[in-house]
Design a protein around this motif. Structure first.
Motif, PDB file in Angstrom:
ATOM      1  N   ALA A   1       0.659  -1.337  -0.089  1.00 32.34           N
ATOM      2  CA  ALA A   1       0.113  -0.157  -0.213  1.00 32.34           C
ATOM      3  C   ALA A   1       0.830   1.010   0.320  1.00 32.34           C
ATOM      4  CB  ALA A   1      -0.616  -0.042   1.184  1.00 32.34           C
ATOM      5  N   TYR A   2       2.065   1.773   0.747  1.00 31.62           N
ATOM      6  CA  TYR A   2       2.749   2.211   0.870  1.00 31.62           C
ATOM      7  C   TYR A   2       3.373   2.438  -0.821  1.00 31.62           C
ATOM      8  CZ  TYR A   2       3.103   3.121   5.985  1.00 31.62           C
ATOM      9  OH  TYR A   2       2.744   3.174   7.366  1.00 31.62           O
ATOM     10  N   GLU A   3       3.886   1.534  -1.769  1.00 31.12           N
ATOM     11  CA  GLU A   3       4.221   1.882  -2.278  1.00 31.12           C
ATOM     12  C   GLU A   3       3.396   1.576  -3.383  1.00 31.12           C
ATOM     13  OE1 GLU A   3       8.096  -1.926  -2.723  1.00 31.12           O
ATOM     14  OE2 GLU A   3       5.515  -2.120  -3.235  1.00 31.12           O
ATOM     15  N   ALA A   4       2.159   1.347  -3.086  1.00 32.67           N
ATOM     16  CA  ALA A   4       1.542   1.511  -4.348  1.00 32.67           C
ATOM     17  C   ALA A   4       0.703   3.412  -4.238  1.00 32.67           C
ATOM     18  CB  ALA A   4      -0.188   0.962  -4.569  1.00 32.67           C
ATOM     19  N   LEU A   5       0.965   4.494  -3.283  1.00 34.16           N
ATOM     20  CA  LEU A   5       0.434   5.776  -2.284  1.00 34.16           C
ATOM     21  C   LEU A   5       1.817   6.034  -3.215  1.00 34.16           C
ATOM     22  CD1 LEU A   5      -1.465   6.962  -1.681  1.00 34.16           C
ATOM     23  CD2 LEU A   5      -0.516   7.565   0.748  1.00 34.16           C
ATOM     24  N   GLY A   6       2.843   5.371  -3.498  1.00 35.09           N
ATOM     25  CA  GLY A   6       3.881   6.272  -3.954  1.00 35.09           C
ATOM     26  C   GLY A   6       4.169   6.300  -5.697  1.00 35.09           C
ATOM     27  N   MET A   7       2.719   5.761  -6.247  1.00 38.47           N
ATOM     28  CA  MET A   7       2.765   5.516  -7.579  1.00 38.47           C
ATOM     29  C   MET A   7       1.787   6.618  -7.937  1.00 38.47           C
ATOM     30  SD  MET A   7       3.132   1.146  -8.433  1.00 38.47           S
ATOM     31  CE  MET A   7       4.597   0.504  -8.299  1.00 38.47           C
ATOM     32  N   VAL A   8       0.566   7.147  -6.786  1.00 38.36           N
ATOM     33  CA  VAL A   8      -0.442   8.312  -7.512  1.00 38.36           C
ATOM     34  C   VAL A   8       0.432   9.463  -7.557  1.00 38.36           C
ATOM     35  CG1 VAL A   8      -2.275   9.158  -6.523  1.00 38.36           C
ATOM     36  CG2 VAL A   8      -1.656   6.704  -5.769  1.00 38.36           C
ATOM     37  N   PRO A   9      -0.526  10.241  -9.318  1.00 39.66           N
ATOM     38  CA  PRO A   9       0.019  11.180  -9.657  1.00 39.66           C
ATOM     39  C   PRO A   9      -0.520  12.701  -8.425  1.00 39.66           C
ATOM     40  CG  PRO A   9      -0.594  10.091 -11.291  1.00 39.66           C
ATOM     41  CD  PRO A   9      -0.987   9.148 -10.314  1.00 39.66           C
ATOM     42  N   GLY A  10       0.508  13.595  -7.858  1.00 41.11           N
ATOM     43  CA  GLY A  10       0.237  14.387  -7.089  1.00 41.11           C
ATOM     44  C   GLY A  10       0.530  14.091  -5.783  1.00 41.11           C
ATOM     45  N   VAL A  11       0.680  12.738  -5.298  1.00 40.43           N
ATOM     46  CA  VAL A  11       1.137  12.585  -4.091  1.00 40.43           C
ATOM     47  C   VAL A  11       2.733  13.478  -3.366  1.00 40.43           C
ATOM     48  CG1 VAL A  11       2.150  10.648  -2.477  1.00 40.43           C
ATOM     49  CG2 VAL A  11      -0.055  10.299  -3.815  1.00 40.43           C
ATOM     50  N   LYS A  12       3.070  13.734  -2.450  1.00 41.83           N
ATOM     51  CA  LYS A  12       3.645  14.747  -2.301  1.00 41.83           C
ATOM     52  C   LYS A  12       4.808  15.162  -1.214  1.00 41.83           C
ATOM     53  CE  LYS A  12       1.625  18.863  -2.824  1.00 41.83           C
ATOM     54  NZ  LYS A  12       1.172  20.458  -3.106  1.00 41.83           N
ATOM     55  N   ALA A  13       5.920  15.410  -1.091  1.00 39.07           N
ATOM     56  CA  ALA A  13       6.717  15.574   0.258  1.00 39.07           C
ATOM     57  C   ALA A  13       6.396  16.990   0.347  1.00 39.07           C
ATOM     58  CB  ALA A  13       7.894  14.372   0.617  1.00 39.07           C
ATOM     59  N   VAL A  14       6.903  17.069   2.259  1.00 41.26           N
ATOM     60  CA  VAL A  14       6.607  18.263   2.832  1.00 41.26           C
ATOM     61  C   VAL A  14       7.041  17.649   3.999  1.00 41.26           C
ATOM     62  CG1 VAL A  14       5.517  20.491   4.225  1.00 41.26           C
ATOM     63  CG2 VAL A  14       4.171  18.852   1.844  1.00 41.26           C
ATOM     64  N   PRO A  15       8.397  18.233   3.980  1.00 43.72           N
ATOM     65  CA  PRO A  15       9.279  18.525   4.878  1.00 43.72           C
ATOM     66  C   PRO A  15       9.221  19.322   6.372  1.00 43.72           C
ATOM     67  CG  PRO A  15      10.498  20.597   3.683  1.00 43.72           C
ATOM     68  CD  PRO A  15       9.245  19.840   2.498  1.00 43.72           C
ATOM     69  N   ASN A  16      10.043  18.976   7.239  1.00 47.13           N
ATOM     70  CA  ASN A  16      10.153  19.584   8.356  1.00 47.13           C
ATOM     71  C   ASN A  16       8.727  19.845   9.269  1.00 47.13           C
ATOM     72  OD1 ASN A  16      12.545  20.655   8.173  1.00 47.13           O
ATOM     73  ND2 ASN A  16      11.993  21.929   6.866  1.00 47.13           N
ATOM     74  N   GLN A  17       7.815  18.876   9.739  1.00 50.57           N
ATOM     75  CA  GLN A  17       6.393  18.584  10.100  1.00 50.57           C
ATOM     76  C   GLN A  17       6.327  17.876  10.777  1.00 50.57           C
ATOM     77  OE1 GLN A  17       3.777  19.734   8.381  1.00 50.57           O
ATOM     78  NE2 GLN A  17       5.338  20.880   7.034  1.00 50.57           N
ATOM     79  N   LYS A  18       6.158  18.974  11.621  1.00 51.82           N
ATOM     80  CA  LYS A  18       6.076  17.496  13.748  1.00 51.82           C
ATOM     81  C   LYS A  18       4.576  16.765  13.795  1.00 51.82           C
ATOM     82  CE  LYS A  18       9.202  20.639  15.487  1.00 51.82           C
ATOM     83  NZ  LYS A  18      10.068  19.945  16.217  1.00 51.82           N
ATOM     84  N   ASP A  19       4.894  15.612  14.635  1.00 55.38           N
ATOM     85  CA  ASP A  19       4.186  14.459  14.503  1.00 55.38           C
ATOM     86  C   ASP A  19       3.696  15.722  16.365  1.00 55.38           C
ATOM     87  OD1 ASP A  19       5.817  13.830  16.994  1.00 55.38           O
ATOM     88  OD2 ASP A  19       5.913  11.667  16.440  1.00 55.38           O
ATOM     89  N   ALA A  20       2.232  13.717  16.854  1.00 52.99           N
ATOM     90  CA  ALA A  20       1.878  14.746  18.138  1.00 52.99           C
ATOM     91  C   ALA A  20       2.835  14.322  19.038  1.00 52.99           C
ATOM     92  CB  ALA A  20       0.828  13.403  18.109  1.00 52.99           C
ATOM     93  N   LYS A  21       4.010  14.115  19.287  1.00 50.72           N
ATOM     94  CA  LYS A  21       5.493  13.521  20.073  1.00 50.72           C
ATOM     95  C   LYS A  21       6.423  14.354  19.591  1.00 50.72           C
ATOM     96  CE  LYS A  21       4.958   9.122  20.851  1.00 50.72           C
ATOM     97  NZ  LYS A  21       6.019   7.380  21.179  1.00 50.72           N
ATOM     98  N   GLY A  22       6.345  15.260  18.767  1.00 54.21           N
ATOM     99  CA  GLY A  22       6.690  16.920  18.920  1.00 54.21           C
ATOM    100  C   GLY A  22       7.906  16.256  17.857  1.00 54.21           C
ATOM    101  N   ARG A  23       8.239  15.647  17.212  1.00 57.97           N
ATOM    102  CA  ARG A  23       9.092  14.867  16.729  1.00 57.97           C
ATOM    103  C   ARG A  23       9.243  15.608  15.447  1.00 57.97           C
ATOM    104  NH1 ARG A  23       8.955   8.497  17.416  1.00 57.97           N
ATOM    105  NH2 ARG A  23       6.490   9.062  16.971  1.00 57.97           N
ATOM    106  N   THR A  24      10.127  15.817  13.950  1.00 59.09           N
ATOM    107  CA  THR A  24      10.455  16.675  12.944  1.00 59.09           C
ATOM    108  C   THR A  24      10.325  15.333  12.325  1.00 59.09           C
ATOM    109  OG1 THR A  24      11.070  18.408  13.946  1.00 59.09           O
ATOM    110  CG2 THR A  24      11.327  18.426  11.665  1.00 59.09           C
ATOM    111  N   GLY A  25       9.284  15.296  10.924  1.00 60.66           N
ATOM    112  CA  GLY A  25       9.710  14.113  10.230  1.00 60.66           C
ATOM    113  C   GLY A  25       9.125  14.740   8.555  1.00 60.66           C
TER     114      GLY A  25
END
Length: 339
Positions: free
Chosen positions: A249-273
């Protein structure tokens, strides 16, 4: 020289610099090299081959550039860069390929498949912030979903719970027109292909393995939104799957046009991903299921979700940013039974 040429040339130079008498690359190094080369080549490969289904190439090129973020490359010895002070571009497809690889190394497994008469228990931690006031509240949502959806499920959202009754067929309903997505029952999940391209074709019809012998090159541009919606829903709402399905499912999602990466996003525990999000190229501004899926920028371990919630309307409308993650899950024999 085009932007694609600039991305592709370094990848090719890496291959040309590899000495023929050098020892073979490790599987991890070989995977990274292949992923980077595929990512660099994405701009050169036609997205759709069927006439009449092409969308503006310039728009896709812009989206491809927007989908690229900079992260450090990890080497086999555990260091974060092959050369001090250098970073390499990574696309959404690369992040999701890394997430698939991480999932295969650290799968969520069960001693035995859940029975249809059992329940899937999940404990989700949610941190919600009012965008206007900055006030933040935390919630613990515990849910018990009927595996085959024939029994009442206990569902919670932002601290409030209720009984969700199973769907009952109404007069005039056709069996093929009634489906619950994503499925929880193991028998339906096992029918979903673990090959990412076949999984995409299967999700177009919600019927398990597709027997029409199609190719994803034949997927219409107006169908990709539904594919993304189905994949994201599967990844978010099904905590345990048959071996190989989550990675596919992860690999299939990567094949979908319009899916993009956004840097420097905080998660609920304060980690940057690095986050994965979706903007429908066919209808700019229309997203998919949820807002962001956040991953560790080095290991690509999945960290959690970032979503938007609204309440009220007009002057009373409130907008909240939700950060959430799955704390635990289990299989139980009854609703509200503690694991």
């Amino acid at each position: 020289m085009t932007d694609t040429d600039r991305e592709l040339d370094p990848a090719l130079r890496e291959l040309s610099d590899w000495a023929g008498d050098a020892p073979p690359l490790s599987p991890a190094a070989r995977h990274r090299a292949r992923t980077r080369l595929l990512s660099a080549m994405e701009g050169r490969r036609p997205l759709w081959r069927r006439p009449g289904l092409r969308i503006a190439v310039s728009g896709l090129a812009t989206a491809a550039v927007a989908a690229t973020v900079l992260v450090a490359v990890r080497t086999d010895d555990g260091s974060t860069t092959a050369h001090p002070g250098t970073v390499r571009p990574v696309t959404a497809r690369t992040v999701l390929a890394g997430a698939a690889a991480y999932e295969r190394k650290h799968p969520r497994t069960v001693p035995s498949p859940p029975r249809d008469d059992q329940f899937i228990y999940t404990k989700e931690i949610i941190k919600e912030t009012n965008r206007a006031t900055g006030e933040t509240k935390s919630y613990v949502d515990e849910t018990w979903r009927s595996v085959d959806n024939t029994r009442p499920s206990w569902v919670m959202e932002i601290g409030k719970g209720w009984w969700s009754k199973p769907y009952k067929k109404r007069p005039g309903d056709h069996v093929e027109s009634v489906s619950v997505w994503p499925p929880q029952d193991w028998s339906r999940l096992e029918k979903l292909p673990t090959d990412p391209e076949r999984l995409i074709l299967s999700l177009l019809h919600k019927s398990g393995p597709n027997d029409r012998n199609d190719s994803i090159d034949e997927v219409r541009d107006d169908e990709w939104w539904d594919v993304e919606f189905s994949l994201a829903g599967l990844l978010k709402l099904v905590p345990v799957m048959p071996d190989g399905l989550r990675a596919a499912a992860y690999e299939a999602l990567g094949m979908v046009p319009g899916v993009k990466a956004v840097p420097n996003q905080k998660d609920a525990k304060g980690r940057t991903g690095v986050a994965i999000t979706y903007d429908d190229p066919n209808r700019p501004g229309r997203g998919g299921f949820g807002t962001y899926m956040i991953f560790d920028p080095k290991t690509y371990e999945f960290l959690g979700f970032r979503d938007i919630r609204t309440s009220g309307d007009g002057v009373r409308k409130k907008i909240y940013t939700q950060l959430s993650y799955l704390d635990s899950w289990a299989i139980t024999d009854r609703a509200k039974q503690r694991p």
